[in-house]
Motif scaffolding. Structure first.
Motif, PDB file in Angstrom:
ATOM      1  N   UNK A 141     104.256  45.056  51.292  1.00 48.94           N
ATOM      2  CA  UNK A 141     103.755  44.241  50.189  1.00 48.94           C
ATOM      3  C   UNK A 141     104.913  43.670  49.375  1.00 48.94           C
ATOM      4  N   UNK A 142     105.978  44.432  49.226  1.00 52.89           N
ATOM      5  CA  UNK A 142     107.131  43.982  48.432  1.00 52.89           C
ATOM      6  C   UNK A 142     107.792  42.737  49.017  1.00 52.89           C
ATOM      7  N   UNK A 143     107.613  42.492  50.306  1.00 56.41           N
ATOM      8  CA  UNK A 143     108.214  41.334  50.972  1.00 56.41           C
ATOM      9  C   UNK A 143     107.425  40.041  50.754  1.00 56.41           C
ATOM     10  N   UNK A 144     106.220  40.127  50.223  1.00 56.77           N
ATOM     11  CA  UNK A 144     105.346  38.950  50.129  1.00 56.77           C
ATOM     12  C   UNK A 144     105.941  37.835  49.275  1.00 56.77           C
ATOM     13  N   UNK A 145     106.557  38.155  48.166  1.00 63.25           N
ATOM     14  CA  UNK A 145     107.131  37.108  47.306  1.00 63.25           C
ATOM     15  C   UNK A 145     108.237  36.357  48.031  1.00 63.25           C
ATOM     16  N   UNK A 146     109.061  37.074  48.774  1.00 65.67           N
ATOM     17  CA  UNK A 146     110.125  36.445  49.567  1.00 65.67           C
ATOM     18  C   UNK A 146     109.508  35.530  50.637  1.00 65.67           C
ATOM     19  N   UNK A 147     108.455  36.002  51.297  1.00 64.57           N
ATOM     20  CA  UNK A 147     107.790  35.191  52.318  1.00 64.57           C
ATOM     21  C   UNK A 147     107.175  33.935  51.699  1.00 64.57           C
ATOM     22  N   UNK A 148     106.580  34.064  50.522  1.00 65.70           N
ATOM     23  CA  UNK A 148     105.969  32.909  49.848  1.00 65.70           C
ATOM     24  C   UNK A 148     107.002  31.816  49.570  1.00 65.70           C
ATOM     25  N   UNK A 149     108.204  32.215  49.242  1.00 63.85           N
ATOM     26  CA  UNK A 149     109.256  31.242  48.942  1.00 63.85           C
ATOM     27  C   UNK A 149     109.866  30.646  50.202  1.00 63.85           C
ATOM     28  N   UNK A 150     109.963  31.434  51.248  1.00 59.22           N
ATOM     29  CA  UNK A 150     110.630  31.010  52.474  1.00 59.22           C
ATOM     30  C   UNK A 150     109.714  30.203  53.409  1.00 59.22           C
ATOM     31  N   UNK A 151     108.432  30.527  53.420  1.00 55.95           N
ATOM     32  CA  UNK A 151     107.502  29.942  54.375  1.00 55.95           C
ATOM     33  C   UNK A 151     107.386  28.413  54.305  1.00 55.95           C
ATOM     34  N   UNK A 152     107.318  27.796  53.116  1.00 50.84           N
ATOM     35  CA  UNK A 152     107.231  26.325  53.093  1.00 50.84           C
ATOM     36  C   UNK A 152     108.430  25.651  53.771  1.00 50.84           C
ATOM     37  N   UNK A 153     109.626  26.175  53.538  1.00 50.86           N
ATOM     38  CA  UNK A 153     110.813  25.596  54.178  1.00 50.86           C
ATOM     39  C   UNK A 153     110.746  25.769  55.693  1.00 50.86           C
ATOM     40  N   UNK A 154     110.310  26.933  56.150  1.00 51.99           N
ATOM     41  CA  UNK A 154     110.189  27.163  57.587  1.00 51.99           C
ATOM     42  C   UNK A 154     109.209  26.175  58.217  1.00 51.99           C
ATOM     43  N   UNK A 155     108.106  25.914  57.536  1.00 51.77           N
ATOM     44  CA  UNK A 155     107.105  24.990  58.061  1.00 51.77           C
ATOM     45  C   UNK A 155     107.614  23.547  58.066  1.00 51.77           C
ATOM     46  N   UNK A 156     108.226  23.143  56.968  1.00 53.19           N
ATOM     47  CA  UNK A 156     108.721  21.770  56.878  1.00 53.19           C
ATOM     48  C   UNK A 156     109.842  21.511  57.867  1.00 53.19           C
TER      49      UNK A 156
END
Length: 177
Positions: A141-156
């Motif tokens: 669960x602690x990793x979710x904030x990091x994933x939220x920030x990183x995921x848009x860049x990975x998708x774009x």
């Protein structure tokens, strides 16, 4: 949409599904994100090597997955049976097409969700890191904030993103030095 195409073209509905069915039975595992309540995401994994439909749910909820998966199973079964009864052939990794007989297995050894808003990210991470038996890259669960920030860049920036103008815009506005 399949029904509409069938009416317009006169082509049998199962023939319109052949390409999708070929992709389905050509895979070692098929990941299907599910949302049965319009408020919670969980993952359904078709795992033909074990004749299993695996369920990965970040919340420890009591859900009748057999019931939840009836329509999905019946739909896949109907399409496969229609194609198999036709002269069309499928190149397959599946040894058993009777998905109605596969076991539904709820996986327990997965990272749990502890908030009310991360189920979609957990579902995506399950798809990335599930190998059919375990999570290969553990997360919490602690990793979710990091994933939220990183995921848009990975998708774009993904090579699969065909909108090159959005990639160019992101790269032009970032200072990567």
């Amino acid at each position: 949409m399949i029904g509409k195409a069938w009416v317009q073209t006169g082509v049998p509905w199962w023939r319109l599904c052949h390409k999708s069915a070929q992709e389905l039975v050509g895979a070692d595992m098929v990941f299907i994100p599910m949302n049965n309540t319009k408020s919670h995401w969980w993952l359904c994994v078709l795992y033909p090597a074990r004749n299993e439909i695996q369920v990965l749910n970040s919340f420890n909820r009591t859900i009748n997955y057999e019931e939840e998966l009836v329509e999905l199973r019946c739909g896949i079964h109907s399409i496969l049976q229609a194609i198999l009864a036709s002269s069309d052939k499928l190149e397959s990794r599946w040894s058993n097409y009777d998905i109605l007989q596969w076991d539904v297995v709820v996986k327990k050894n997965i990272p749990p969700q502890h908030d009310a808003c991360s189920c979609g990210i957990f579902t995506i991470k399950y798809m990335q890191f599930w190998n059919g038996s375990e999570i290969t890259n553990p997360f919490t669960q602690k990793d979710m904030e990091k994933f939220r920030k990183k995921m848009p860049a990975e998708l774009i920036l993904s090579p699969l993103n065909e909108l090159t103008t959005s990639k160019e815009h992101v790269l032009a506005t970032q200072n990567f030095s």
